[in-house]
Design an enzyme around this catalytic site. Structure first.
Site, PDB file in Angstrom:
ATOM      1  N   GLU A 181       0.833  -1.215   0.000  1.00 51.35           N
ATOM      2  CA  GLU A 181       0.000   0.000   0.000  1.00 51.35           C
ATOM      3  C   GLU A 181       0.860   1.255   0.000  1.00 51.35           C
ATOM      4  O   GLU A 181       0.525   2.250  -0.634  1.00 51.35           O
ATOM      5  CB  GLU A 181      -0.943   0.016   1.218  1.00 51.35           C
ATOM      6  CG  GLU A 181      -1.931  -1.136   1.282  1.00 51.35           C
ATOM      7  CD  GLU A 181      -3.007  -1.078   0.206  1.00 51.35           C
ATOM      8  OE1 GLU A 181      -3.032  -0.122  -0.581  1.00 51.35           O
ATOM      9  OE2 GLU A 181      -3.822  -2.030   0.139  1.00 51.35           O
ATOM     10  N   ASP A 299      -4.165  -9.834  -8.658  1.00 50.09           N
ATOM     11  CA  ASP A 299      -4.519  -8.809  -9.649  1.00 50.09           C
ATOM     12  C   ASP A 299      -3.399  -7.929 -10.229  1.00 50.09           C
ATOM     13  O   ASP A 299      -3.062  -8.012 -11.396  1.00 50.09           O
ATOM     14  CB  ASP A 299      -5.655  -7.926  -9.102  1.00 50.09           C
ATOM     15  CG  ASP A 299      -5.489  -7.509  -7.636  1.00 50.09           C
ATOM     16  OD1 ASP A 299      -4.371  -7.612  -7.124  1.00 50.09           O
ATOM     17  OD2 ASP A 299      -6.484  -7.075  -7.016  1.00 50.09           O
ATOM     18  N   GLU A 417     -19.290  -6.682  -4.055  1.00 54.49           N
ATOM     19  CA  GLU A 417     -17.859  -6.949  -3.907  1.00 54.49           C
ATOM     20  C   GLU A 417     -17.489  -8.347  -4.430  1.00 54.49           C
ATOM     21  O   GLU A 417     -16.457  -8.525  -5.046  1.00 54.49           O
ATOM     22  CB  GLU A 417     -17.534  -6.807  -2.412  1.00 54.49           C
ATOM     23  CG  GLU A 417     -16.121  -7.080  -1.974  1.00 54.49           C
ATOM     24  CD  GLU A 417     -15.142  -5.975  -2.301  1.00 54.49           C
ATOM     25  OE1 GLU A 417     -15.517  -5.003  -2.979  1.00 54.49           O
ATOM     26  OE2 GLU A 417     -13.968  -6.118  -1.927  1.00 54.49           O
ATOM     27  N   GLU A 482     -12.559  -0.253  -9.891  1.00 56.41           N
ATOM     28  CA  GLU A 482     -12.137  -1.114 -11.015  1.00 56.41           C
ATOM     29  C   GLU A 482     -13.093  -1.102 -12.201  1.00 56.41           C
ATOM     30  O   GLU A 482     -12.660  -1.201 -13.353  1.00 56.41           O
ATOM     31  CB  GLU A 482     -11.910  -2.551 -10.540  1.00 56.41           C
ATOM     32  CG  GLU A 482     -10.725  -2.725  -9.595  1.00 56.41           C
ATOM     33  CD  GLU A 482     -11.016  -2.295  -8.163  1.00 56.41           C
ATOM     34  OE1 GLU A 482     -12.205  -2.117  -7.829  1.00 56.41           O
ATOM     35  OE2 GLU A 482     -10.064  -2.119  -7.385  1.00 56.41           O
TER      36      GLU A 482
HETATM   37  C1  DMJ Z   1      -6.755   0.224  -4.698  1.00 53.24           C
HETATM   38  O1  DMJ Z   1      -5.919   0.423  -3.624  1.00 53.24           O
HETATM   39  C2  DMJ Z   1      -6.026  -0.301  -5.884  1.00 53.24           C
HETATM   40  O2  DMJ Z   1      -6.803  -0.178  -7.018  1.00 53.24           O
HETATM   41  C3  DMJ Z   1      -5.629  -1.738  -5.712  1.00 53.24           C
HETATM   42  O3  DMJ Z   1      -4.984  -2.277  -6.813  1.00 53.24           O
HETATM   43  C4  DMJ Z   1      -6.856  -2.551  -5.435  1.00 53.24           C
HETATM   44  N1  DMJ Z   1      -7.570  -2.056  -4.320  1.00 53.24           N
HETATM   45  C5  DMJ Z   1      -7.877  -0.655  -4.260  1.00 53.24           C
HETATM   46  C6  DMJ Z   1      -9.155  -0.276  -4.929  1.00 53.24           C
HETATM   47  O4  DMJ Z   1     -10.122  -1.199  -4.929  1.00 53.24           O
END
Ligand code: DMJ
Length: 580
Positions: A181, A299, A417, A482
């Site tokens: 993060e 992802d 979700e 997303e």
């Molecule tokens: C964000 O911090 C980024 O897009 C990450 O890749 C996935 N999670 C969150 C948003 O959903």
């Protein structure tokens, strides 16, 4: 991923691979050269503060064979963006009205954050308090810098830059720092803002945030034996960009060690071409675990492959090869067409589980959908353009349409979700079969699928399952980006006009339900049909850094942050591509 991924912190050996010598790309474009030259100056009054703590610590694991940044002229990669023809006056009016609605939403949130939670990670949008899950260094502030710039809020931007340049990354919270993060939100935020404003203070901060994200620097590090693929594999964009901007190859070297290991093992996993969501970083083994997905916990590793290829101007072909191989596998095994009441031809990306009890390659598809995996439509569309593969662009289109479908199928117009669907037997023809759907609902609920399918109706009513979904495992909406991210990328790639309507429907539904007197809040249950969903008093920094940015860009002129000049990191921070 929200999930396991983002919550669990591990101190992996990344910190170990730090050493110093200077290499640069021999040929950078003019802008990069300018930034490179500027980077020699660390910015008044900030560098000593950072140096005082982090720089005194000696790296424990010296790298003897530092990789040199690749050299050569960046390639002319295929054009990504559609050639947009001029719009009519009335289309323009509608578009600008929508853009201004997005802007107003951002400004309202920003005002409340400034007033009530300034310099904290997050504003709590219902109670008006503060929340600090990301080190307490001002995640929303840093995540929003480039959004302010893009939205033309220059005064606010200057004010925010001045505040951000005072963040003290020496002040480390008691709890663990999440390296992933910190990388995508802080380093990504500073890097993009550096490019926007060419501000030396920001590059200095970028380096500061990077150092802060190397926990235990100077201590003996033992890599974790249980790391998430996305968390260990999603550093390439930020680290390589940082090496380009600073001329220091140590960041590039660090990330290459991980990526080279992954590449060496790519064809030796239980689903060759892809990697399992969990790996053993201690042994350096990314082949054993059994779940394979483009979604949560994996992802952004996949997302970063074509994007790094573009960021590095095609000079790192291994990223392209890894992207092609992994997508060949995902297309064959993970993507499925769900059975839908309107028989729409869309795709969803599910999870493949290898069955350890049988032979090594026995596996089954779990036909689930996630909000998080909605990024995949944009990835395929962009990747397809970059490598000149029309099949990928088409897959990207169907995946994005799958997410649009999931939004419009829900009562509030917002997708959940996490959910399950029923895969079609044939990708070509997929007639709706109501009894089959009811039986699938029964089976998913753990009941006998052979009983009278009418029994499924009770579950369907009780759990408020719309036709086409088989279960809704997690009915929250967390202000995630997303879906609009993929709609935006697909629009820039194809120019398909009805995507503007889909985006607006999404925005209206989200704004209507998440709006609080102060800002916008995550929702607890978007399946409610009798009134408003309850708001959970949470507004993650990606709402301002990512979701509203994509909505704003959707309704802006298509050359604002052109995909032929930038790639977005996974937190929507645009990073300059190397161009010929
Ligand atoms: C964000 O911090 C980024 O897009 C990450 O890749 C996935 N999670 C969150 C948003 O959903």
């Amino acid at each position: 991923m929200p999930t396991l991924g983002r919550r669990k912190t591990w101190a992996f050996v990344l910190a170990a691979v730090v050493l110093f010598s200077l290499y640069t790309f021999q040929r950078l474009n003019a802008n990069d050269l300018r930034l490179l030259t500027n980077s020699g100056n660390t910015g008044a009054g900030i560098a000593p503060k950072i140096k005082s703590k982090w720089a005194k610590m000696k790296p424990k694991y010296r790298v003897k064979d530092m990789r040199a940044l690749p050299t050569g002229q960046p390639l002319a990669l295929p054009k990504v963006q559609n050639d947009f023809s001029p719009e009519s006056d009335s289309d323009r009016d509608v578009r600008l009205k929508r853009r201004d609605a997005v802007l107003a939403s951002f400004q309202r949130c920003w005002k409340s954050y400034r007033k009530l939670a300034w310099m904290s990670d997050e504003l709590t949008p219902v109670s008006g308090g503060r929340h600090n899950p990301f080190g307490g260094w001002g995640a929303t502030l840093v995540d929003s810098l480039d959004t302010l710039w893009i939205m033309g809020l220059k005064e606010e931007f200057e004010h925010a830059v001045a505040a951000a340049s005072k963040i003290n990354f020496n002040k480390v919270p008691k709890h663990d720092i999440n390296v992933f993060e910190t990388n995508i939100r802080y380093l990504g935020g500073f890097l993009a803002a550096t490019t926007s404003a060419d501000d030396k203070r920001l590059l200095t901060k970028a380096k500061g945030s990077r150092r802060a994200a190397l926990p235990g620097w100077g201590q003996v590090q033992v890599a974790h034996d249980h790391v998430l693929l996305a968390e260990i594999g999603s550093f390439s964009l930020e680290f390589i960009r940082l090496s380009i901007l600073t001329g220091d190859p140590k960041w590039y070297d660090a990330v290459q060690r991980i990526i080279e290991l992954l590449q060496a093992q790519q064809q030796t996993t239980r689903l060759p071409g892809m990697w399992p969501v969990v790996g053993d970083a201690r042994k350096g083994d990314f082949t054993k675990y059994h779940d394979y997905t483009l979604g949560a916990m994996a992802d952004s590793l996949y997302e970063y492959l074509p994007k790094t290829y573009a960021l590095a101007g095609g000079l790192l072909p291994m990223y392209r090869e890894m992207y092609e191989q992994s997508m060949d596998t995902a297309i064959q095994h993970n993507l499925f067409r769900p059975m839908l009441p309107d028989e729409k031809d869309v795709l969803v990306s599910g999870l493949v589980r290898s069955r350890a009890d049988k032979d090594k390659f026995a596996r089954e598809l779990r036909p689930e959908g996630q909000h998080l995996v909605c990024f995949a439509g944009g990835m395929f569309a962009l990747g397809g353009k970059l490598i000149n593969n029309q099949t990928h662009v088409e897959k990207g289109e169907k995946l994005t349409d799958g997410c649009i479908w999931a939004y419009q199928a829900m009562p509030l117009g917002i997708m959940p979700e996490w959910f399950d669907m029923l895969p079609c037997e044939s990708a070509e023809r997929c007639p709706w079969d109501e009894d089959k759907w009811r039986r699938a609902v029964l089976t998913k609920a753990g009941l006998d699928g052979d009983m009278d399918p009418k029994h499924g109706d009770e579950i369907i009513a009780h759990k408020r399952i719309p036709k086409g979904f088989v279960s809704i495992g997690d009915s929250r909406y967390l202000l995630r980006p997303e879906a609009i991210e993929s709609v935006f990328i697909l629009y820039r790639v194809t120019g398909r006009k009805n995507l503007l309507e889909s985006a607006w429907n999404m925005f209206e539904a989200i704004e209507e339900n998440t709006k609080t007197p102060l800002a916008n809040s995550a929702l607890d249950d978007i399946t409610v049909t009798d009134g408003k969903p309850s708001q959970t008093d949470s507004m993650e920094s990606f709402w301002l850094g990512e979701t509203l940015k994509y909505f704003y860009l959707m309704f802006s002129e298509p050359d604002l942050i052109s995909l032929d000049e930038y790639v977005f990191n996974t937190e929507a921070h645009p990073l300059k591509r190397l161009l010929p």
